[in-house]
Enzyme design. Structure first.
Site, PDB file in Angstrom:
ATOM      1  N   ARG A  31      50.654 -12.267  -5.932  1.00 13.59           N
ATOM      2  CA  ARG A  31      49.785 -13.429  -6.019  1.00 13.59           C
ATOM      3  C   ARG A  31      48.572 -13.210  -6.913  1.00 13.59           C
ATOM      4  O   ARG A  31      48.176 -14.083  -7.684  1.00 13.59           O
ATOM      5  CB  ARG A  31      49.337 -13.798  -4.600  1.00 13.59           C
ATOM      6  CG  ARG A  31      48.461 -15.011  -4.532  1.00 13.59           C
ATOM      7  CD  ARG A  31      48.098 -15.376  -3.110  1.00 13.59           C
ATOM      8  NE  ARG A  31      47.298 -16.574  -3.100  1.00 13.59           N
ATOM      9  CZ  ARG A  31      47.783 -17.788  -3.248  1.00 13.59           C
ATOM     10  NH1 ARG A  31      49.077 -17.954  -3.414  1.00 13.59           N
ATOM     11  NH2 ARG A  31      47.007 -18.853  -3.265  1.00 13.59           N
TER      12      ARG A  31
ATOM     13  N   ILE B 298      41.574 -17.238   9.079  1.00 10.48           N
ATOM     14  CA  ILE B 298      41.631 -17.189   7.611  1.00 10.48           C
ATOM     15  C   ILE B 298      42.933 -17.762   7.078  1.00 10.48           C
ATOM     16  O   ILE B 298      42.934 -18.671   6.237  1.00 10.48           O
ATOM     17  CB  ILE B 298      41.458 -15.744   7.109  1.00 10.48           C
ATOM     18  CG1 ILE B 298      40.198 -15.107   7.708  1.00 10.48           C
ATOM     19  CG2 ILE B 298      41.408 -15.722   5.581  1.00 10.48           C
ATOM     20  CD1 ILE B 298      38.908 -15.789   7.340  1.00 10.48           C
TER      21      ILE B 298
ATOM     22  N   ARG C 109      48.090 -20.940   1.072  1.00  8.32           N
ATOM     23  CA  ARG C 109      47.114 -20.322   0.176  1.00  8.32           C
ATOM     24  C   ARG C 109      47.118 -20.983  -1.200  1.00  8.32           C
ATOM     25  O   ARG C 109      47.396 -20.343  -2.214  1.00  8.32           O
ATOM     26  CB  ARG C 109      47.379 -18.817   0.044  1.00  8.32           C
ATOM     27  CG  ARG C 109      47.262 -18.080   1.369  1.00  8.32           C
ATOM     28  CD  ARG C 109      47.181 -16.590   1.172  1.00  8.32           C
ATOM     29  NE  ARG C 109      48.424 -16.028   0.673  1.00  8.32           N
ATOM     30  CZ  ARG C 109      48.563 -14.765   0.282  1.00  8.32           C
ATOM     31  NH1 ARG C 109      47.549 -13.954   0.324  1.00  8.32           N
ATOM     32  NH2 ARG C 109      49.716 -14.322  -0.144  1.00  8.32           N
ATOM     33  N   PRO C 110      46.815 -22.286  -1.263  1.00  8.02           N
ATOM     34  CA  PRO C 110      46.856 -22.975  -2.547  1.00  8.02           C
ATOM     35  C   PRO C 110      45.821 -22.430  -3.523  1.00  8.02           C
ATOM     36  O   PRO C 110      44.808 -21.840  -3.115  1.00  8.02           O
ATOM     37  CB  PRO C 110      46.539 -24.429  -2.167  1.00  8.02           C
ATOM     38  CG  PRO C 110      45.765 -24.330  -0.897  1.00  8.02           C
ATOM     39  CD  PRO C 110      46.345 -23.152  -0.165  1.00  8.02           C
ATOM     40  N   VAL C 111      46.091 -22.646  -4.809  1.00 11.88           N
ATOM     41  CA  VAL C 111      45.191 -22.131  -5.838  1.00 11.88           C
ATOM     42  C   VAL C 111      44.281 -23.235  -6.367  1.00 11.88           C
ATOM     43  O   VAL C 111      43.689 -23.090  -7.434  1.00 11.88           O
ATOM     44  CB  VAL C 111      45.995 -21.515  -7.012  1.00 11.88           C
ATOM     45  CG1 VAL C 111      46.745 -20.282  -6.548  1.00 11.88           C
ATOM     46  CG2 VAL C 111      46.947 -22.540  -7.615  1.00 11.88           C
ATOM     47  N   ASP C 112      44.146 -24.326  -5.625  1.00 12.28           N
ATOM     48  CA  ASP C 112      43.327 -25.433  -6.111  1.00 12.28           C
ATOM     49  C   ASP C 112      41.874 -25.019  -6.305  1.00 12.28           C
ATOM     50  O   ASP C 112      41.201 -25.495  -7.231  1.00 12.28           O
ATOM     51  CB  ASP C 112      43.424 -26.642  -5.180  1.00 12.28           C
ATOM     52  CG  ASP C 112      42.989 -26.337  -3.758  1.00 12.28           C
ATOM     53  OD1 ASP C 112      43.381 -25.283  -3.234  1.00 12.28           O
ATOM     54  OD2 ASP C 112      42.258 -27.158  -3.170  1.00 12.28           O
ATOM     55  N   LEU C 113      41.356 -24.114  -5.461  1.00 15.59           N
ATOM     56  CA  LEU C 113      39.976 -23.661  -5.630  1.00 15.59           C
ATOM     57  C   LEU C 113      39.816 -22.897  -6.939  1.00 15.59           C
ATOM     58  O   LEU C 113      38.790 -23.018  -7.622  1.00 15.59           O
ATOM     59  CB  LEU C 113      39.554 -22.782  -4.449  1.00 15.59           C
ATOM     60  CG  LEU C 113      39.500 -23.449  -3.076  1.00 15.59           C
ATOM     61  CD1 LEU C 113      39.048 -22.445  -2.023  1.00 15.59           C
ATOM     62  CD2 LEU C 113      38.566 -24.651  -3.084  1.00 15.59           C
TER      63      LEU C 113
ATOM     64  N   LYS D 242      43.192  -1.339  -3.173  1.00 15.66           N
ATOM     65  CA  LYS D 242      44.164  -2.187  -3.864  1.00 15.66           C
ATOM     66  C   LYS D 242      43.546  -3.526  -4.263  1.00 15.66           C
ATOM     67  O   LYS D 242      43.689  -3.988  -5.400  1.00 15.66           O
ATOM     68  CB  LYS D 242      45.375  -2.438  -2.973  1.00 15.66           C
ATOM     69  CG  LYS D 242      46.386  -3.436  -3.570  1.00 15.66           C
ATOM     70  CD  LYS D 242      47.445  -3.836  -2.568  1.00 15.66           C
ATOM     71  CE  LYS D 242      47.030  -4.999  -1.710  1.00 15.66           C
ATOM     72  NZ  LYS D 242      47.235  -6.315  -2.372  1.00 15.66           N
ATOM     73  N   ASN D 243      42.863  -4.158  -3.302  1.00 10.86           N
ATOM     74  CA  ASN D 243      42.339  -5.501  -3.551  1.00 10.86           C
ATOM     75  C   ASN D 243      41.274  -5.524  -4.626  1.00 10.86           C
ATOM     76  O   ASN D 243      41.003  -6.570  -5.213  1.00 10.86           O
ATOM     77  CB  ASN D 243      41.785  -6.100  -2.254  1.00 10.86           C
ATOM     78  CG  ASN D 243      42.886  -6.493  -1.280  1.00 10.86           C
ATOM     79  OD1 ASN D 243      44.049  -6.608  -1.665  1.00 10.86           O
ATOM     80  ND2 ASN D 243      42.528  -6.686  -0.029  1.00 10.86           N
TER      81      ASN D 243
ATOM     82  N   ARG E 122      53.519  -2.188  -1.411  1.00  8.81           N
ATOM     83  CA  ARG E 122      52.570  -2.952  -2.227  1.00  8.81           C
ATOM     84  C   ARG E 122      51.142  -2.476  -2.012  1.00  8.81           C
ATOM     85  O   ARG E 122      50.302  -2.622  -2.907  1.00  8.81           O
ATOM     86  CB  ARG E 122      52.659  -4.445  -1.886  1.00  8.81           C
ATOM     87  CG  ARG E 122      53.933  -5.129  -2.353  1.00  8.81           C
ATOM     88  CD  ARG E 122      53.859  -6.623  -2.046  1.00  8.81           C
ATOM     89  NE  ARG E 122      52.591  -7.155  -2.505  1.00  8.81           N
ATOM     90  CZ  ARG E 122      51.805  -7.966  -1.790  1.00  8.81           C
ATOM     91  NH1 ARG E 122      52.149  -8.322  -0.574  1.00  8.81           N
ATOM     92  NH2 ARG E 122      50.674  -8.398  -2.288  1.00  8.81           N
TER      93      ARG E 122
ATOM     94  N   CYS F   7      53.043 -12.897  -0.405  1.00 11.02           N
ATOM     95  CA  CYS F   7      53.480 -12.827   0.982  1.00 11.02           C
ATOM     96  C   CYS F   7      53.530 -14.208   1.616  1.00 11.02           C
ATOM     97  O   CYS F   7      52.749 -15.090   1.279  1.00 11.02           O
ATOM     98  CB  CYS F   7      52.527 -11.949   1.804  1.00 11.02           C
ATOM     99  SG  CYS F   7      52.614 -10.207   1.388  1.00 11.02           S
TER     100      CYS F   7
ATOM    101  N   ASP G 172      42.976  -8.813   7.177  1.00 13.82           N
ATOM    102  CA  ASP G 172      43.944  -7.801   6.764  1.00 13.82           C
ATOM    103  C   ASP G 172      44.067  -6.651   7.761  1.00 13.82           C
ATOM    104  O   ASP G 172      44.890  -5.755   7.572  1.00 13.82           O
ATOM    105  CB  ASP G 172      43.580  -7.238   5.381  1.00 13.82           C
ATOM    106  CG  ASP G 172      44.000  -8.172   4.258  1.00 13.82           C
ATOM    107  OD1 ASP G 172      44.701  -9.158   4.532  1.00 13.82           O
ATOM    108  OD2 ASP G 172      43.621  -7.906   3.100  1.00 13.82           O
TER     109      ASP G 172
END
Length: 428
Positions: free
Chosen positions: A96, A332, A125-129, A22-23, A402, A120, A310
């Site tokens: 996400r 993590i 889990r910010p998206v700043d990176l 999936k990933n 999912r 989830c 995971d």
């Protein structure tokens, strides 16, 4: 809303085929935005997440054809033109990883408007990176009312990007954008997961020039355009690891096929320490436990090749019946111990303090109604139900759908008693 009911007490014996990852699949699907030619993906998992992403890609202009070919389930994605550069909140919030359309859209189309993601509830889990990496490639980023406005009318340019922390999503996003940037891009402190290598292999098959994937330094030499290609999605190491834990929990002997032991070696070593029999094969793994009690084992989650976050919920479930006390440290994600309270409803003895959980093994678990909080937690509860006395009912299993394809069928084929109860009350 569907739920899953498990009647515990049956050992697992048989064979479980592992699906495509999936990933990896969802990032490979996004890569189809980078070319006007068809991208054929084989060994494709059929999941809630791939369906969600497919809806978004179709909105953006991708034509998707699904079939069962000689190499298993396949999808052909063809984005002849970008019909829209706008990814709405309703389309992005459900998953996400759909945020990763931003880079390819602006790389090919010069502009994009993409909603900030949902997903989830396992930490911020910010998206700043992601955004800093895209900005480094020469993209102007503005944030307004929950949307990212990205512009690069003159195209992207190569850059030296050093990630402050290892991030799989940001590494993949930067790769997806940089392949069409002018010049050379260097990604430092890059994620090393097998899915990164899989994405690089697919992009290179499409004409990109990506080197070093699977190491902390990835070098990307931009090209003017990409072409179509055919690529097989890598096997899902998290699904394989999940069924390995399920077999260890229930006892019996299960052969996992269409997978690779080296992709989940950190888990297999811990299973062996716990007293589980592990046989590594060229095309899979055999997991065997004869009923002897498990031994407590400590784990610390870590980026690949360390113990996968995971698989943390699944392994915590396994340790609930182990002799002694195990310590599980989550390094993590924050808030990723929410399943501990649900396991306690089944009789588990778990104490959580910050990023550490102490699991004291009990003699048995008892069936009860529980609620899934995220994708991996949901399957951990199903695993617990395999050994709990009586019946365990897991609600909110849309999380499960999912990331796990035909879970009930695969477990039942090995002797489990798992059934789906649809929202209308009909058992399946």
């Amino acid at each position: 809303m569907d739920s899953i009911a498990i009647t515990g007490g049956t050992r697992l014996n048989g064979e479980i085929p592992i699906s495509g990852a999936k990933n990896s699949a969802i990032k490979l699907m996004v890569a189809s935005l980078l070319t006007e030619e068809p991208l054929r993906l084989t060994n494709m998992p059929r999941l809630r997440d791939t369906r969600f992403l497919g809806q978004l890609l179709q909105h953006l202009g991708t034509n998707i054809t699904e079939s069962d070919g000689p190499d298993g389930p396949e999808s052909v994605l063809h984005t002849r033109t970008i019909r829209s550069h706008f990814a709405t909140y309703d389309l992005v919030r459900q998953m996400r990883a759909s945020f990763n359309v931003l880079g390819p859209l602006v790389a090919r189309n010069g502009q994009a408007k993409v909603s900030l993601p949902g997903g989830c509830a396992i930490g911020g889990r910010p998206v700043d990176l992601h955004l800093k990496a895209i900005e480094a490639l020469g993209v102007t980023i503005d944030l307004h009312e929950g949307y990212v406005y990205a512009q690069a009318p003159r195209g992207l340019k190569g850059a030296d990007i050093e990630f402050p922390i290892v991030s799989v999503g940001a590494t993949e996003h930067a790769m997806l954008a940089a392949v069409l940037a002018k010049g050379v891009t260097r990604l430092g402190n890059a994620a090393c997961e097998p899915e990164i290598e899989d994405l690089a292999d697919c992009l290179n098959a499409m004409g990109a020039q990506v080197e070093g994937a699977g190491t902390p330094v990835i070098t990307i030499t931009g090209v003017k355009k990409l072409h179509g290609a055919s690529h097989a999605v890598i096997t899902d190491r998290i699904e394989a690891g999940t069924y390995a834990v399920a077999a260890a929990m229930a006892g019996g002997e299960v052969r996992l096929t269409n997978t690779r032991a080296d992709l989940m070696e950190a888990l297999l070593v811990k299973l062996e320490e716990a007293g589980v029999g592990v046989t590594r094969l060229n095309d899979g793994v055999v997991i065997k436990r004869n009923g002897a009690r498990l031994k407590a084992v400590n784990i610390d989650t870590a980026p690949y090749p360390g113990f996968a976050t995971d698989l943390q919920a699944q392994f915590m479930t396994l340790m609930t019946l182990a002799e002694g006390e195990s310590v599980i440290r989550e390094t993590i994600f924050e808030n990723r111990f929410m399943h501990a309270a649900e396991l306690a409803r089944l009789g588990a003895d778990i104490t959580v303090s910050g990023s550490e959980a102490r699991v004291r093994g009990v003699d048995h678990l008892e069936g009860a109604p529980v609620m899934a909080t995220d994708l991996r937690a949901s399957v951990g509860l199903v695993i617990a139900g395999l050994v709990a006395t009586g019946e365990t009912t897991v609600s909110r299993v849309y999380h499960l759908d999912r990331g796990f394809e035909r879970l009930e069928d695969k477990l039942n084929a090995c002797g489990a008693e798992v059934r789906r109860i649809h929202g209308d009350g009909i058992d399946e």
